[in-house]
Motif scaffolding. Structure first.
Motif: not given
Length: 87
Positions: A26-33, A83-84
């Motif tokens: 799970v990346t910060v891009e998943h969180l952003l989405l 990072t997440l």
């Protein structure tokens, strides 16, 4: 550290996004989405005239390019990246 219910909900939505993309992490891009799709946050963005549909499309295109973290295991529980965890 205590985290708010909203933050916990957002992180869980990010994990769900990673699962849908069959990603191992799970990346910060998943969180952003997940945030852009979450109705309260989406409404906030739209109140500032942000084109959320375009944002969703751009983030989805990026996530689709992350072949290095894809998995064939349908039972995988995506792991949060370092990072997440710092978010």
């Amino acid at each position: 550290m205590l985290i708010s219910n909203d933050l916990e909900t957002s992180l869980n939505l990010a994990v769900d996004e990673a699962k849908q993309w069959k990603h191992e992490y799970v990346t910060v891009e998943h969180l952003l989405l997940a945030l852009v799709l979450w109705p309260p946050f989406k409404k906030c963005l739209e109140s500032f005239n942000v084109n959320t549909e375009s944002m969703i499309d751009e983030i989805a295109a990026y996530l689709a390019s992350l072949h290095a973290i894809e998995t064939d295991n349908p039972d995988v529980q995506p792991k949060r990246t370092n990072t997440l965890e710092r978010v």
